[in-house]
Design a protein around this motif. Structure first.
Motif, PDB file in Angstrom:
ATOM      1  N   GLY A   8      44.102  30.156  31.014  1.00  0.00           N
ATOM      2  CA  GLY A   8      43.530  31.461  31.703  1.00  0.00           C
ATOM      3  C   GLY A   8      42.039  30.815  32.555  1.00  0.00           C
ATOM      4  O   GLY A   8      42.516  29.949  32.633  1.00  0.00           O
ATOM      5  N   GLY A  12      34.682  36.311  31.714  1.00  0.00           N
ATOM      6  CA  GLY A  12      34.140  36.886  30.969  1.00  0.00           C
ATOM      7  C   GLY A  12      35.043  35.953  29.812  1.00  0.00           C
ATOM      8  O   GLY A  12      35.000  35.023  29.286  1.00  0.00           O
ATOM      9  N   LEU A  15      39.088  34.855  24.543  1.00  0.00           N
ATOM     10  CA  LEU A  15      39.652  35.658  24.058  1.00  0.00           C
ATOM     11  C   LEU A  15      40.309  34.188  22.854  1.00  0.00           C
ATOM     12  O   LEU A  15      41.096  33.475  22.860  1.00  0.00           O
ATOM     13  N   GLU A  32      50.514  35.011  24.710  1.00  0.00           N
ATOM     14  CA  GLU A  32      50.282  34.794  25.415  1.00  0.00           C
ATOM     15  C   GLU A  32      50.735  34.953  26.791  1.00  0.00           C
ATOM     16  O   GLU A  32      50.126  35.026  27.642  1.00  0.00           O
ATOM     17  N   LEU A  35      49.451  38.050  28.436  1.00  0.00           N
ATOM     18  CA  LEU A  35      47.776  37.953  29.233  1.00  0.00           C
ATOM     19  C   LEU A  35      47.528  37.582  30.292  1.00  0.00           C
ATOM     20  O   LEU A  35      46.529  38.030  30.717  1.00  0.00           O
ATOM     21  N   ALA A  38      46.678  40.876  31.334  1.00  0.00           N
ATOM     22  CA  ALA A  38      46.177  41.679  30.376  1.00  0.00           C
ATOM     23  C   ALA A  38      44.526  41.598  29.986  1.00  0.00           C
ATOM     24  O   ALA A  38      43.659  42.397  29.529  1.00  0.00           O
ATOM     25  N   TRP A  39      44.362  40.183  30.557  1.00  0.00           N
ATOM     26  CA  TRP A  39      43.059  40.013  30.192  1.00  0.00           C
ATOM     27  C   TRP A  39      41.794  39.041  31.535  1.00  0.00           C
ATOM     28  O   TRP A  39      42.623  38.361  31.461  1.00  0.00           O
ATOM     29  N   ALA A  40      40.987  39.511  31.549  1.00  0.00           N
ATOM     30  CA  ALA A  40      40.985  38.662  32.546  1.00  0.00           C
ATOM     31  C   ALA A  40      39.804  37.250  32.487  1.00  0.00           C
ATOM     32  O   ALA A  40      39.902  36.599  32.943  1.00  0.00           O
ATOM     33  N   TRP A  43      41.644  32.332  27.538  1.00  0.00           N
ATOM     34  CA  TRP A  43      41.665  32.650  25.524  1.00  0.00           C
ATOM     35  C   TRP A  43      42.046  30.754  25.463  1.00  0.00           C
ATOM     36  O   TRP A  43      42.126  29.690  26.185  1.00  0.00           O
ATOM     37  N   VAL A  80      35.871  36.768  22.041  1.00  0.00           N
ATOM     38  CA  VAL A  80      36.444  38.475  21.454  1.00  0.00           C
ATOM     39  C   VAL A  80      37.212  37.618  20.471  1.00  0.00           C
ATOM     40  O   VAL A  80      38.598  36.846  21.169  1.00  0.00           O
ATOM     41  N   VAL A 242      48.331  43.087  22.567  1.00  0.00           N
ATOM     42  CA  VAL A 242      47.600  42.802  23.692  1.00  0.00           C
ATOM     43  C   VAL A 242      46.833  44.237  24.137  1.00  0.00           C
ATOM     44  O   VAL A 242      46.047  44.634  25.216  1.00  0.00           O
ATOM     45  N   LEU A 245      43.943  45.069  22.395  1.00  0.00           N
ATOM     46  CA  LEU A 245      42.544  44.524  23.515  1.00  0.00           C
ATOM     47  C   LEU A 245      42.388  45.027  24.539  1.00  0.00           C
ATOM     48  O   LEU A 245      41.284  44.832  24.354  1.00  0.00           O
TER      49      LEU A 245
END
Length: 245
Positions: A8, A12, A15, A32, A35, A38-40, A43, A80, A242, A245
């Motif tokens: 990633g 932010g 994770l 993963e 992600l 879905a996740w800025a 991780w 997180v 996810v 999250l």
């Protein structure tokens, strides 16, 4: 030394995905894959102490594991923490130590630990790891230890992280997990939660016989139930995790 895999971006919070007893970071592969959309932020996926590619430790108390994992993380990022089963306990222990933890999501955490259960785990920790004559048998033992039997293809290459070849004339194969990891003390969920100042969400699969709905009652945190899922929601339905999250 704690083995980690990262992915990633740097935007932010970071994770942190913590696997359960007997597993490795490879158990998060399905999650993963989802992600990037879905996740800025980025991780990181560790192998917990005494598991997979990470070194063994002198103790596997949750506080010790939390400190070792924290040392392997960048110290300039908000975090997180997402933990499965034993990894959820480690996540709570980390959140009690680190002010930069913004939220904890723990799922499939066994909170009911009568004395016979604890003594049984300690007894398991004193047994030597079984050595198998073939790699395939060791993989089957790893799948059993990690709760993946029936959920994962025994031929999948990621299982290599969970086994180890035994050197010597007799040779053979064993699980990579240090048997000492079974002795992690007496888990105390209320005490762990008392030390955490960030929001906490606990989740469970409705079919998880190890974690019943009443086990989470009265803990004073948000509780989510995934209908139809068992003890390994991140493997059974990573999209559901996810989505939370």
């Amino acid at each position: 030394m704690i083995w980690t895999r990262t992915g990633g971006a740097d935007d932010g919070p970071l994770l942190v995905l913590l696997h359960g007893l007997g597993g490795t970071g490879e158990l998060w592969r399905g999650l993963e894959a989802l992600l990037p959309d879905a996740w800025a932020g980025g991780w990181v996926v560790p192998d917990l102490p005494g598991h997979g590619r990470s070194a063994t430790a002198s103790s596997y108390d949750f506080g010790v594991q939390a400190a070792l994992v924290a040392e392997a993380l960048p110290d300039d990022r908000d975090l997180v923490l997402v933990g499965h089963s034993m990894g959820g306990m480690v996540a709570l222990a980390m959140a009690g130590r680190l002010d930069r933890v913004q939220r904890v999501v723990g799922f499939s955490i066994k909170t009911y630990w009568p004395a016979p259960h604890v003594e049984g785990m300690r007894g398991q920790s004193l047994k030597p790891a079984r050595v198998f004559p073939t790699r395939e048998e060791a993989v089957e033992r790893y799948l059993l230890a990690s709760g993946l039997r029936g959920l994962a293809d025994p031929g999948a290459p990621e299982h290599a992280a969970g086994i180890r070849e035994v050197p010597g004339a007799d040779g053979g194969w064993r699980i990579a997990q240090d048997m000492g990891t079974f002795d992690f003390g007496v888990p105390d969920m209320p005490a762990l939660l008392d030390d955490v100042s960030c929001p906490v969400t606990l989740a469970r699969g409705s079919e998880d016989v190890m974690v019943r709905e009443e086990n989470y009652a009265g803990l004073g945190v948000e509780v989510v139930t995934w209908d139809g899922l068992g003890h390994n929601p991140h493997v059974e339905d990573p999209a559901a995790v996810v989505a939370l999250l």
